[in-house]
Design a protein around this motif. Structure first.
Motif, short mmCIF file in Angstrom:
data_model
loop_
_atom_site.label_atom_id
_atom_site.label_comp_id
_atom_site.label_asym_id
_atom_site.label_seq_id
_atom_site.Cartn_x
_atom_site.Cartn_y
_atom_site.Cartn_z
N CYS A 1 55.96 18.15 76.97
CA CYS A 1 56.34 16.99 77.85
C CYS A 1 55.29 17.49 78.85
O CYS A 1 54.46 15.75 79.35
CB CYS A 1 57.19 16.23 78.37
SG CYS A 1 57.92 15.26 79.16
N THR B 1 62.11 14.38 73.98
CA THR B 1 62.63 15.43 75.45
C THR B 1 63.95 15.21 75.62
O THR B 1 65.02 16.73 75.90
CB THR B 1 61.34 15.21 76.89
OG1 THR B 1 59.86 15.26 75.23
CG2 THR B 1 61.43 16.53 77.85
N VAL C 1 53.27 9.80 80.20
CA VAL C 1 54.24 10.50 79.35
C VAL C 1 54.98 9.52 78.67
O VAL C 1 55.23 8.79 79.13
CB VAL C 1 55.53 11.43 79.40
CG1 VAL C 1 56.44 11.99 78.44
CG2 VAL C 1 54.73 12.45 80.93
N MET D 1 58.38 10.46 73.85
CA MET D 1 58.25 11.71 73.41
C MET D 1 59.31 11.73 75.11
O MET D 1 60.07 13.14 74.99
CB MET D 1 56.99 12.34 74.17
CG MET D 1 57.03 13.62 75.46
SD MET D 1 57.10 14.92 74.02
CE MET D 1 55.12 15.14 73.30
N LEU D 2 59.45 10.95 76.12
CA LEU D 2 61.21 10.68 76.24
C LEU D 2 62.44 10.92 76.42
O LEU D 2 62.91 11.66 76.37
CB LEU D 2 60.56 10.03 77.89
CG LEU D 2 59.69 10.39 79.26
CD1 LEU D 2 59.43 8.70 79.20
CD2 LEU D 2 60.23 10.99 79.95
N GLY E 1 58.31 17.74 68.74
CA GLY E 1 57.82 17.22 69.86
C GLY E 1 56.17 18.06 69.91
O GLY E 1 55.46 17.21 70.19
#
Length: 435
Positions: A216, A234, A226, A230-231, A282
Motif C-alpha cells: 500500500c 489491503t 492509493v 489496493m485499499l 497485493g
C-alpha cells in the motif's frame, strides 16, 4: 503380494510428491515475484522469456541474497521473537497430543500484532525507515528466505534426532519423510519459545500483514495515491489477519499445530510460501492501480468482510462448544452432538464431543467455504487482465480440500464407528448439498 505392490506404489507416489514440492516450490516463488514485479503480471511474458533464454535466463533473474535482505529479515525475526517471549499473555493449554502431552502457550498474539503494525507504520510516518525499501528488495528477501528456511528445516531435522522437546517426536526411518513432514510435533527452544508458534503465527501470518501495508505504501510513493482496489485488498487482508490473531488460541487446536509436525511442509511453507504467495494479489496491484469506483469497491469490501466474519463465527462456535463441554447454545438452541471415545498412543481412553449443529451441521468443514470466498474477494479488485493474481485462490482451494480429506481420514482412524455416525449426521465434507 498385491498388498505389497500397492504399498510400494503408494510409497513411491508419496516420495515423488515430496521431492517435486521440495524442488519446484523455490523456483515458483521467484517466478511469481518476477512475473508480478518485472513482467507486468503476464505469465505469457515470463514463459516467452524462459523459452528464449532457458536455464541461464532463469538463473539470471534469480536474485541473490544480499546484506540488506539479511539485515531486514534478521531485524524482523528478532523483533517478532522478542515480542513472542516478552509481551504478557494469558496461559492457554493446547489439546492433548497423541502421546498424551498437553502443550502450554502464552497467548499474546493480538498484542504482538498491534505492536508490530504500530511500530512499522510509525517508522515510516516519522521517516526512520521507508517500507518501500522492502518492496524494492523483495526478490532478494524471498531468495534469502528460500535458502535460510531450508537451513532452518535442516536444523529442525537434526534437533528432532538429537534433542527432541517432548515424546511427540520420532523418525519414520526415511530421511525424505522426516525432513518433509518433520520430526517433532511441538519443537521448542528452552521451555518457553515454541518454534511452530513463531514460524506459523509470528513470522508467517505477521509478514502477511506487514507486506500488505508495504504494498500500500509503495503504491502511494509510486503514484501519489492509493487506488481503491489496493485499499479494498489491503483492508480485507488486514481484517483477515486481525481475525487470525484474535482467534490465535483457537488456531493452536487446528491440524497445523496439533497434528502436523514441524518440517518442510509446515515451517518452510509459513516462512516462505505465506509471505510470497499469500500476499501476491497485493504485490500485483502495486504497479496496477485499478480504479473500481465507490459502489463496486464497497460491494467487494462488504462481501469480503461478511465472509471473514462467517469464517470467524464458525471457529468461534466450535471453540465455545468445546470450552463449555457442550453446555452452550448454538444458533439459539442446545447443540446437537456426538460423544466419541478414542484411545491415545499410550492406550488411555479419552472422549471428545463432535458438534453436529450450527455451521458444523451444514458440512464437516464448512468454514473453508467463507475462507476461500474471502480470498476471492481480496483478489478480485485486480479484475481479469491477468490470471496470476488468482493463483492464491486456486492454491487455497486445493490446499483446503486436501486438508479436509486428511482431517477426515485422521478422524476416521481416531474415532472409528463414532466418525461413521458423525458422517451420517453431517454427510457433506465442505459444500452443503454438493461435496
Amino acid at each position: 503380494m498385491a498388498k505389497d505392490s500397492t504399498l510400494v506404489h503408494s510409497t513411491l507416489v508419496t516420495y515423488a510428491s515430496m521431492l517435486s514440492l521440495l524442488i519446484s516450490c523455490p523456483p515458483f516463488v521467484i517466478l511469481l515475484w518476477y512475473t508480478m514485479v518485472h513482467a507486468d503480471g503476464s505469465v505469457l511474458h515470463t514463459w516467452n522469456y524462459l523459452y528464449q533464454n532457458g536455464l541461464k535466463g532463469f538463473l539470471d533473474i534469480w536474485p541473490k541474497p544480499t546484506a540488506n535482505s539479511c539485515k531486514i529479515l534478521a531485524c524482523y525475526a528478532i523483533f517478532e521473537a522478542a515480542l513472542q517471549l516478552l509481551l504478557p499473555g494469558k496461559r492457554v493449554e493446547g489439546p492433548i497430543s497423541p502421546a498424551g502431552n498437553r502443550p502450554v502457550y502464552k497467548a499474546n498474539g493480538v498484542l504482538a500484532y498491534a505492536v508490530t503494525l504500530a511500530t512499522y507504520i510509525s517508522l515510516w510516518w516519522f521517516g526512520i525507515f521507508n517500507p518501500a525499501i522492502v518492496y524494492d528488495h523483495l526478490g532478494e528477501i524471498f531468495s534469502t528466505l528460500i535458502f535460510g528456511s531450508f537451513i532452518f528445516c535442516i536444523f529442525l531435522y537434526i534437533k528432532g534426532h538429537v534433542a527432541p522437546s517432548s515424546s511427540d517426536s520420532g523418525s519414520s526411518g526415511n530421511i525424505i519423510i522426516d525432513f518433509y513432514w518433520g520430526m517433532e510435533l511441538y519443537p521448542r527452544i528452552g521451555k518457553h519459545f515454541d518454534i511452530k508458534v513463531f514460524t506459523n503465527c509470528r513470522f508467517g501470518m505477521m509478514s502477511w500483514a506487514v507486506l500488505a501495508v508495504t504494498y500500500c505504501i509503495k503504491q502511494y510513493e509510486e503514484y501519489g495515491r492509493v487506488a481503491d482496489s489496493m485499499l479494498v485488498n489491503t483492508v480485507l487482508m488486514l481484517v483477515y489477519v486481525t481475525k487470525f490473531f484474535w482467534w490465535e488460541a483457537g488456531y493452536w487446536n487446528t491440524m497445523d499445530i496439533a497434528h502436523d509436525r514441524a518440517g518442510f511442509y509446515i515451517c518452510w511453507g509459513c516462512l516462505v510460501w505465506v509471505p510470497s504467495v499469500y500476499t501476491s494479489p497485493g504485490m500485483y496491484l502495486v504497479k496496477h492501480p485499478v480504479d473500481l469506483g465507490l459502489q463496486l469497491a464497497l460491494s467487494i469490501l462488504i462481501a469480503g468482510i461478511l465472509c471473514i466474519y462467517i469464517n470467524y463465527d464458525c471457529d468461534r462456535q466450535r471453540q465455545e462448544f468445546r470450552r463449555t463441554n457442550g453446555k452452550c447454545t448454538v444458533w439459539g438452541k442446545a447443540p446437537s452432538k456426538i460423544v466419541a471415545s478414542y484411545k491415545t498412543e499410550s492406550g488411555e481412553t479419552k472422549t471428545s464431543l463432535l458438534l453436529t449443529s450450527g455451521w458444523w451441521g451444514l458440512a464437516r468443514h464448512f468454514h473453508y467455504v467463507p475462507e476461500i470466498s474471502a480470498a476471492f474477494f481480496w483478489t478480485v479488485p485486480a479484475l481479469s487482465n491477468h490470471v496470476l493474481p488468482y493463483f492464491y485462490v486456486v492454491f487455497l482451494t486445493i490446499l483446503l480440500f486436501d486438508r479436509a480429506k486428511r482431517d477426515d481420514d485422521r478422524c476416521r482412524s481416531k474415532y472409528g464407528k463414532f466418525w461413521k455416525l458423525y458422517c451420517e449426521k453431517v454427510p457433506y465434507r465442505i459444500i452443503p448439498g454438493i461435496y
